[in-house]
Design an enzyme around this catalytic site. Structure first.
Site, PDB file in Angstrom:
ATOM      1  N   SER A 113       1.062  -0.916   0.196  1.00 36.90           N
ATOM      2  CA  SER A 113      -0.303   0.112  -0.006  1.00 36.90           C
ATOM      3  C   SER A 113       0.949   0.852  -0.270  1.00 36.90           C
ATOM      4  CB  SER A 113      -0.785   0.311   1.093  1.00 36.90           C
ATOM      5  OG  SER A 113      -0.213   0.066   2.184  1.00 36.90           O
ATOM      6  N   LYS A 187       0.445   4.607   6.581  1.00 33.29           N
ATOM      7  CA  LYS A 187       0.455   5.540   5.828  1.00 33.29           C
ATOM      8  C   LYS A 187       0.429   7.437   5.663  1.00 33.29           C
ATOM      9  CE  LYS A 187      -3.270   2.304   4.634  1.00 33.29           C
ATOM     10  NZ  LYS A 187      -2.361   1.389   3.610  1.00 33.29           N
TER      11      LYS A 187
END
Length: 338
Positions: A113, A187
């Protein structure tokens, strides 16, 4: 009486070459004292000493007859290596635990990701110190945070066996390995509390407070918001909006807007720390700086409000001063002249 005869009560005659002691001995002999005793008294020293010799004194530290010689300072015996090894291991584990708790911790990247910034299997070091001093996540930082609830779902963990599982638990406890039980995500922070974030899709850029972001870190071939446009969303205070760099392979804030009333944002309290460096593998060692697009002027909502606020704050005293000056002028004109 013959000439030259002497009385026994007179002083002994001094002859050349004879000492006073010898004269005293002669006197003692004439008084009936034994020669040996007279010699001992004359020398005032141990028997058999030479006449006139200084008394002999023992050297410092030398014991007399029958005394044991003093022991020399013998070096202390060092502990064996095997006795000190448990102490060294205990100290090392304690230091590692303190470092993990207050300074840095290693985390493993479990997915794609965050490509191409981070690859699956990379080990990153996360700064846990600055949050203790009140530091909050900033735009552009790569952060590790706990699952806010429902982001990861129920993922099955592989059975490693009792020995391997126990080793991993110990190493993860002291921060040398990531835990298999903890559910953490990594993230990039796009917006913070008070910001308004939006992406309209169709290859349109992500905007923060109306400013478009230039994001060269996005995975090649991806669009800024992938197939999930969003916003405008006002990020609540104390929360952050996060997105993965691999926009079309990241279940980030965009996909959890309906999970609760916070519209996919993450609480700052869930943030473990900021990832600062890729530590492993060695050929991928690199730092994780904040991209320059987050430094552009006017991006901060507070900065956008600051000029009008400062102008208003400076105008108020000026208006009050002018009104006070005008009032004094009117009072001066109203006073009659004598």
């Amino acid at each position: 009486m013959a000439v030259g005869a002497r009385s026994g009560h007179g002083e002994p005659e001094k002859r050349p070459g004879r000492t006073d002691e010898q004269l005293g001995q002669s006197s003692g002999e004439s008084a009936g004292v034994a020669p040996e005793e007279a010699r001992s008294q004359a020398t005032d020293g141990p028997a058999g000493a030479e006449p006139g010799a200084a008394p002999v004194t023992p050297e410092a530290g030398a014991g007399g007859a029958g005394e044991a010689e003093p022991r020399r300072n013998e070096p202390k015996k060092q502990r064996s290596f095997w006795k000190e090894l448990p102490i060294l291991v205990g100290i090392a584990l304690l230091l590692a635990l303190l470092i993990k708790t207050f300074l840095v911790q290693a985390f493993s990247i479990p997915s794609e990701s965050m490509q191409n910034t981070l690859q699956r299997g990379d080990r990153v070091l996360v700064d846990k110190l600055t949050p203790w001093f009140g530091s909050k996540p900033e735009r552009g930082e790569v952060v590790v945070f706990h699952d806010p609830g429902g982001w990861l779902g129920e993922s099955a963990t592989a059975d490693q066996g009792p020995v391997a599982g126990a080793v991993q638990k110990v190493l993860s406890f002291i921060g040398l390995m990531p835990s298999a039980e903890e559910k953490d995500l990594i993230k990039r922070v796009i917006a913070v509390g008070g910001d308004t974030v939006e992406c309209k899709g169709n290859n349109e850029p992500v905007t923060v407070n109306g400013k478009a972001l230039n994001e060269p870190y996005i995975f090649p071939g991806n669009t800024p918001c992938g197939d999930k446009p969003f916003g405008p969303i006002k990020v609540p205070d104390g929360r952050i909006w996060v997105m993965g760099d691999h926009r079309q392979d990241s279940l980030d804030s965009r996909y959890h807007q309906d999970l609760d009333r916070f519209q996919g944002t993450v609480s700052e309290d869930e943030v473990v720390g900021r990832a600062i460096v890729v530590a492993w593998p060695v050929n991928r060692w690199s730092t994780l700086p904040v991209p320059s697009t987050f430094d552009q002027q006017g991006l901060s909502a507070a900065a956008a409000v600051a000029p009008p606020a400062l102008g208003l704050a400076g105008a108020v005293p000026l208006v009050l001063w002018r009104r006070s000056r005008g009032r004094r002028a009117l009072e001066t004109k109203a006073v009659p002249r004598g």
